[in-house]
Design an enzyme around this catalytic site. Sequence first.
Site, PDB file in Angstrom:
ATOM      1  N   ALA A  12       0.844  -1.190   0.000  1.00 43.64           N
ATOM      2  CA  ALA A  12       0.000   0.000   0.000  1.00 43.64           C
ATOM      3  C   ALA A  12       0.885   1.248   0.000  1.00 43.64           C
ATOM      4  CB  ALA A  12      -0.881  -0.009   1.240  1.00 43.64           C
ATOM      5  N   GLY A  67       0.794  -5.160   0.944  1.00 44.07           N
ATOM      6  CA  GLY A  67      -0.265  -5.281  -0.058  1.00 44.07           C
ATOM      7  C   GLY A  67       0.232  -5.904  -1.358  1.00 44.07           C
ATOM      8  N   GLU A 108       0.120  -9.486  -0.723  1.00 43.65           N
ATOM      9  CA  GLU A 108      -1.299  -9.870  -0.625  1.00 43.65           C
ATOM     10  C   GLU A 108      -1.907  -9.991  -2.022  1.00 43.65           C
ATOM     11  OE1 GLU A 108      -2.034  -6.608   2.214  1.00 43.65           O
ATOM     12  OE2 GLU A 108      -3.015  -8.124   3.444  1.00 43.65           O
ATOM     13  N   GLU A 113       3.905  -5.058   7.648  1.00 43.10           N
ATOM     14  CA  GLU A 113       2.997  -4.042   8.201  1.00 43.10           C
ATOM     15  C   GLU A 113       3.204  -3.789   9.686  1.00 43.10           C
ATOM     16  OE1 GLU A 113       2.218  -6.311   6.004  1.00 43.10           O
ATOM     17  OE2 GLU A 113       0.743  -5.552   4.552  1.00 43.10           O
TER      18      GLU A 113
END
Length: 699
Positions: free
Chosen positions: A62, A101, A104, A125
């Site tokens: 992200a 992310g 992911e 994270e």
Amino acid sequence: MAIVETEKDGEIAVIRMNNPPVNALGHALRVGLEQAFAAANADAAIKAVVLTGTGKFFSAGADISEFKSAPQEPFLPQLIDKIESGSKPVIAALNGTALGGGLELALACHYRVASKDVRQLGLPEIKLGIIPGAGGTQRLPRAIGVEQALQLITSGSFIDAAKAAAAGLIDKLADRDLVSAAIAFAREQVGKPPPRLGEKKIDKASIPADLFAKARAASRRHPSGPLAAKAAIDAVEAASELGIAEGNIRERNLFRELAVSPYARALQYAFFAERQAANLPGIGSETKLRDVETVGILGAGTMGTGITLAFLNAGFPVTIVETTQEALDKGVARIKDTLSANAKRGRITAAQAADRFAKLTPSLAMADLGKADLIIEAVFENMALKKEVFGKLDKIAKAGAIIATNTSTLDVDEIAAETKRPQDVVGLHFFSPANIMRLLEIVRAEKTANDVMATSMAIAKRIGKVGVQAGVCDGFVGNRMLAAYGGEVQAMSLEGAMPQEIDGALEGWGMAMGPLAVSDLAGLDVGYRIRKERKLTGEAAQNARIPDRIVEMGRHGQKTGAGYYKYDENRKRIVDPEIEALIRAEAEALQIKQRQIPADEIVERSLLRLANEGAKILEEGIALRSSDIDTMYLNGYGFPAWRGGPMWQVDNVIGMKKAAERIKAYEARYGARWKIAPLLDKLAAAGSTFAALEAKHKT
Ligand code: CAA
Ligand code: NAI
């Protein structure tokens, strides 16, 4: 190239992300991906999709800079769920780093092919005070098992492609042309129903019975602060109990709670602060760096050997010079022992240890430093000696070499003036142990050239350190603030706070080690010698009484088995009634009435003294930005990253106005040492912050 581009290779669509520098999954990239997948799904001629990145990055996750504002659709979890639920097989072709992310996204793909050179795969994270928020805590355990996933998620550590393949995260490793390999792999999947990690059920019998309880116990004092590790464990436990949809909701809720915590905000600030420190005003990317391939170190004591190790570990050849064979042998033995200990602990291989040691050239001839591109002086802390040494180095060093001093207290301008090339002289202030501590204070002297500063900053990165610029003054930035904090600690001792109360309060608040335990570790004799040389008067002399008496009792800290505490054979601290009696007696002699000082007052006084001195340093231009000061405290002084740093605490937790009020109240109570920094007073009156000052600086 557009942010997302699709190429067709027959019935395979290759979707490529191109969002430099790290393919962060910001809004524009998410929109691009949504459109590219919609187009591939709508195209009947396309039977399978390959998703890949550009350069060294698949995706670093992200876009952290978007965390401060409300998220915009398409949200990453939605995008990811859509990719997984699609009917055409999707193959992630991992060309490079896939984090957070980014990983992911790869986990939502039906298969993963990776270039065998990929070194950074993980869910970091937790280092930002949050947990994966796009299904990572649910899919990773399904891919590699609960135990390994829990370890990766709670540590935030990375694994390489080979390890990931062994764990079951990667289906195929590609030697050379990754995308061609992924396309060939995709062709084999055409027409087959795609396997979805989200549909996989975790076999509870495979989970060790006490895994979660043990993880919870180990998560106390986690570097991410008090919340994130517990939430990560809860989320992974949910994966073992719930279906993907419910598990994702659980993960999302935990993620949302964490995202607004002050700890997450502090850690994200620390991430950007560290990177901002490398930007030196007025020195742009047009500045040509000096070539540094060989390093020379003068002095093989505590610091010289630690600095040598830092460079050897980063692959540099190092020449180390001493005055006597005995000192040289001792230093070289220390370097060798540390490398073998690292190999024994499995941190490096035995071959790596041997390679690194082979790059070391010990010497008794200073002239041998003439070949080095960078020379770092680490001889005794004595101005006359440093001057003599720099005069000699000026004659020996090759043209264009950077000549650095590791002094922690001396005037770098004065040292530089001993040479005919002060523009090449800089302070490179390492912290002990220099092969481990991440901070490197880069002291810019009056005449230090821009390219020397830029090169020093680049070298910091090459040896895995965080470089931060400081100006010349007594103690530079870090130690000058430490002196203020240390003075307050001594004042609190005389006022009645026992060592275990001071250290206990600050460690309870999150400091890696309390200040008195740190002094015992570093050795009390060092400070003693400096104090004696400085001939202290007034309050400073008063504050020196307890530590001086302790040293005079022969207690030099851990190395003599006793200091503020006694130590057992495992170096465990033991409270010593003798020291408590000494503190009471010193207070009585000074007619100071002792009292119990509450833990929150100990923390407040420590923090405010740090920040008040920090404000003076900022106003004098010794530090460039308040975030630089925080970066130093987080990387060199054991300040917990989840607390942001002393300056961030004033901006975001204490509040500037309240900080000014409290400092003034302490000044009324204790006098001059609490004199408020004019800058802090001004900012409080204007309702402003240190960070606002920085923003103004940038424009
Ligand atoms: N978002 C925004 N910017 C990022 C970023 C991210 N995730 N990762 C890196 N950057 C920026 C850096 O700020 C830096 O910018 P400047 O050049 O302007 O300073 C630039 O990219 C290059 O970064 P580095 O200097 O750190 O480069 P590096 O090669 O040394 O390291 C890295 C690269 C390993 C990816 C490192 O940057 C890193 O660890 N990034 C953070 C990765 C991360 O934590 N990802 C998870 C994000 S949270 C998430 O994904 C939540 C979720 O589940 C949805
Ligand atoms: P040290 O006493 O352990 O080592 C100094 C070494 O320099 C000795 O081995 C000595 O033989 C050698 N030396 C003296 N004169 C020399 C010369 N002319 N040529 C070659 N070698 C010579 O000292 P330490 O702790 O390593 O400190 C070195 C410098 O680093 C000092 O300036 C100190 O202020 C600074 N420093 C120390 C830190 C610490 O925690 N010890 C932290 C940061 C900086």
